[in-house]
Write a protein that holds these residues in place. Structure first.
Motif, mmCIF file in Angstrom:
data_model
loop_
_atom_site.group_PDB
_atom_site.id
_atom_site.type_symbol
_atom_site.label_atom_id
_atom_site.label_comp_id
_atom_site.label_asym_id
_atom_site.label_seq_id
_atom_site.Cartn_x
_atom_site.Cartn_y
_atom_site.Cartn_z
ATOM 1 N N ALA A 128 0.837 -1.207 0.000
ATOM 2 C CA ALA A 128 0.000 0.000 0.000
ATOM 3 C C ALA A 128 0.874 1.261 0.000
ATOM 4 O O ALA A 128 0.575 2.230 -0.707
ATOM 5 C CB ALA A 128 -0.939 -0.007 1.211
ATOM 6 N N LEU A 129 1.940 1.262 0.779
ATOM 7 C CA LEU A 129 2.826 2.427 0.821
ATOM 8 C C LEU A 129 3.412 2.692 -0.567
ATOM 9 O O LEU A 129 3.388 3.824 -1.061
ATOM 10 C CB LEU A 129 3.952 2.204 1.846
ATOM 11 C CG LEU A 129 3.528 2.288 3.322
ATOM 12 C CD1 LEU A 129 4.593 1.670 4.230
ATOM 13 C CD2 LEU A 129 3.266 3.731 3.741
ATOM 14 N N CYS A 130 3.914 1.647 -1.220
ATOM 15 C CA CYS A 130 4.497 1.817 -2.563
ATOM 16 C C CYS A 130 3.437 2.322 -3.540
ATOM 17 O O CYS A 130 3.678 3.245 -4.321
ATOM 18 C CB CYS A 130 5.060 0.491 -3.076
ATOM 19 S SG CYS A 130 6.450 -0.111 -2.130
ATOM 20 N N HIS A 131 2.269 1.701 -3.490
ATOM 21 C CA HIS A 131 1.182 2.023 -4.416
ATOM 22 C C HIS A 131 0.757 3.498 -4.272
ATOM 23 O O HIS A 131 0.637 4.217 -5.266
ATOM 24 C CB HIS A 131 0.005 1.081 -4.125
ATOM 25 C CG HIS A 131 -1.199 1.276 -4.972
ATOM 26 N ND1 HIS A 131 -1.662 0.319 -5.856
ATOM 27 C CD2 HIS A 131 -2.064 2.323 -5.077
ATOM 28 C CE1 HIS A 131 -2.748 0.781 -6.463
ATOM 29 N NE2 HIS A 131 -3.028 1.995 -6.009
ATOM 30 N N GLU A 132 0.546 3.932 -3.022
ATOM 31 C CA GLU A 132 0.065 5.316 -2.808
ATOM 32 C C GLU A 132 1.136 6.338 -3.169
ATOM 33 O O GLU A 132 0.827 7.388 -3.744
ATOM 34 C CB GLU A 132 -0.386 5.519 -1.359
ATOM 35 C CG GLU A 132 -1.541 4.644 -0.901
ATOM 36 C CD GLU A 132 -2.683 4.547 -1.891
ATOM 37 O OE1 GLU A 132 -2.954 5.511 -2.633
ATOM 38 O OE2 GLU A 132 -3.307 3.479 -1.949
ATOM 39 N N ILE A 133 2.378 6.054 -2.820
ATOM 40 C CA ILE A 133 3.448 7.015 -3.103
ATOM 41 C C ILE A 133 3.640 7.159 -4.618
ATOM 42 O O ILE A 133 3.878 8.256 -5.117
ATOM 43 C CB ILE A 133 4.735 6.635 -2.327
ATOM 44 C CG1 ILE A 133 4.479 6.854 -0.823
ATOM 45 C CG2 ILE A 133 5.934 7.447 -2.807
ATOM 46 C CD1 ILE A 133 5.545 6.307 0.111
ATOM 47 N N GLU A 134 3.461 6.066 -5.350
ATOM 48 C CA GLU A 134 3.544 6.157 -6.812
ATOM 49 C C GLU A 134 2.456 7.059 -7.395
ATOM 50 O O GLU A 134 2.696 7.758 -8.378
ATOM 51 C CB GLU A 134 3.411 4.760 -7.437
ATOM 52 C CG GLU A 134 4.697 4.000 -7.406
ATOM 53 C CD GLU A 134 4.605 2.669 -8.120
ATOM 54 O OE1 GLU A 134 5.640 2.018 -8.181
ATOM 55 O OE2 GLU A 134 3.518 2.281 -8.609
ATOM 56 N N HIS A 135 1.261 7.023 -6.772
ATOM 57 C CA HIS A 135 0.183 7.908 -7.251
ATOM 58 C C HIS A 135 0.638 9.366 -7.225
ATOM 59 O O HIS A 135 0.246 10.166 -8.067
ATOM 60 C CB HIS A 135 -1.043 7.792 -6.340
ATOM 61 C CG HIS A 135 -2.037 6.745 -6.739
ATOM 62 N ND1 HIS A 135 -2.665 6.740 -7.967
ATOM 63 C CD2 HIS A 135 -2.535 5.675 -6.060
ATOM 64 C CE1 HIS A 135 -3.502 5.707 -8.022
ATOM 65 N NE2 HIS A 135 -3.440 5.043 -6.888
ATOM 66 N N LEU A 136 1.456 9.722 -6.209
ATOM 67 C CA LEU A 136 1.870 11.119 -6.057
ATOM 68 C C LEU A 136 2.827 11.561 -7.158
ATOM 69 O O LEU A 136 3.052 12.746 -7.367
ATOM 70 C CB LEU A 136 2.501 11.338 -4.669
ATOM 71 C CG LEU A 136 1.621 10.906 -3.481
ATOM 72 C CD1 LEU A 136 2.331 11.175 -2.167
ATOM 73 C CD2 LEU A 136 0.270 11.620 -3.515
ATOM 74 N N ASP A 137 3.390 10.574 -7.864
ATOM 75 C CA ASP A 137 4.242 10.899 -9.014
ATOM 76 C C ASP A 137 3.540 10.612 -10.335
ATOM 77 O O ASP A 137 4.173 10.543 -11.390
ATOM 78 C CB ASP A 137 5.563 10.122 -8.916
ATOM 79 C CG ASP A 137 6.452 10.714 -7.825
ATOM 80 O OD1 ASP A 137 6.581 11.958 -7.779
ATOM 81 O OD2 ASP A 137 6.983 9.954 -6.996
ATOM 82 N N GLY A 138 2.237 10.425 -10.266
ATOM 83 C CA GLY A 138 1.454 10.246 -11.491
ATOM 84 C C GLY A 138 1.493 8.848 -12.067
ATOM 85 O O GLY A 138 1.158 8.644 -13.235
#
Ligand code: NI
Length: 173
Positions: A128-138
Motif C-alpha cells: 500500500a505504501l508503494c502504491h500510494e506514493i507512486e500515485h503522487l508521481d502520477g
C-alpha cells in the motif's frame, strides 16, 4: 467531512506529479478527513490526493481498518525483499492485477502537525505504501502489472481454487 468523487483511469489528473505540501491549513485537514471518508466508503485500504483531483503529496492508508495513517510528502528510504500478488486501485474499479513489490519498506513523512515520522511496513502495508506514493508521481499500478488485469469476481474464484494465490480482491488502493 464528505465523500469526494474518485477519479478513474484516463483522467489526466492521475498522471501528474503532485506538489510538496508546505503547510497544513484548515483546507488541508478537511481534504484529509474527506480522503478517509471516501476511502472507507469505497472499502479501500489507501487513497492518494490525486485520486480525488488534488495535486498535493498527501495519501491516507489503513490496511486493518484500525490503523489510519496520514502521509504528507512521503518518501521511501529503504526497501527489502520481494512480494508478488494481486493489487487493485479505487481508480481502476472492479479489477486487479499481479504486481511485484518490495516485501518491506521504510518511509519518512510528515504527519498532520508537520512532525517528521517514520513508518515501516511489510506485506500488504508495504504494498500500500508503494502504491500510494507512486500515485503522487502520477503513476498507476497498471503500468507494472504482470499479465492481464482480471475481474475481481474471477479473482475470488481463482483464489478459492488455488491456495497459492495471494488474492486481495477487495483491497483496493
Ligand atoms: Ni490506487
Amino acid at each position: 467531512m464528505a465523500i469526494r468523487q474518485i477519479r478513474t483511469q484516463g483522467d489526466p489528473v492521475l498522471n501528474k506529479v503532485c506538489k510538496e505540501v508546505k503547510e497544513v491549513t484548515e483546507r488541508t485537514k478537511e481534504l484529509i478527513g474527506d480522503m478517509f471518508d471516501t476511502m472507507y466508503e469505497a472499502n479501500g485500504v489507501g487513497l492518494a490526493a490525486p485520486q480525488v483531483g488534488i495535486l498535493k503529496r498527501i495519501a491516507v492508508i489503513d490496511v486493518t481498518g484500525e490503523d489510519p495513517v496520514v502521509l504528507i510528502n512521503p518518501k521511501i528510504i529503504e526497501t527489502d525483499g520481494e512480494q508478488t500478488g494481486y493489487e487493485g486501485c479505487l481508480s481502476v474499479p472492479g479489477v486487479s492485477g499481479k504486481v511485484t513489490r518490495p516485501n518491506h519498506v521504510k518511509v519518512v513523512y510528515l504527519d498532520e502537525e508537520f512532525n517528521e515520522q517514520e513508518i515501516e511496513g511489510t506485506e500488504l502495508l508495504a504494498r500500500a505504501l508503494c502504491h500510494e506514493i507512486e500515485h503522487l508521481d502520477g503513476h498507476m499500478y497498471t503500468e507494472r502489472v504482470i499479465g492481464d488485469l482480471v475481474d475481481n469476481s474471477e479473482l475470488v474464484e481463482k483464489s478459492e481454487a488455488s491456495e497459492e494465490d495471494d488474492a486481495d480482491a477487495d483491497e483496493e488502493e
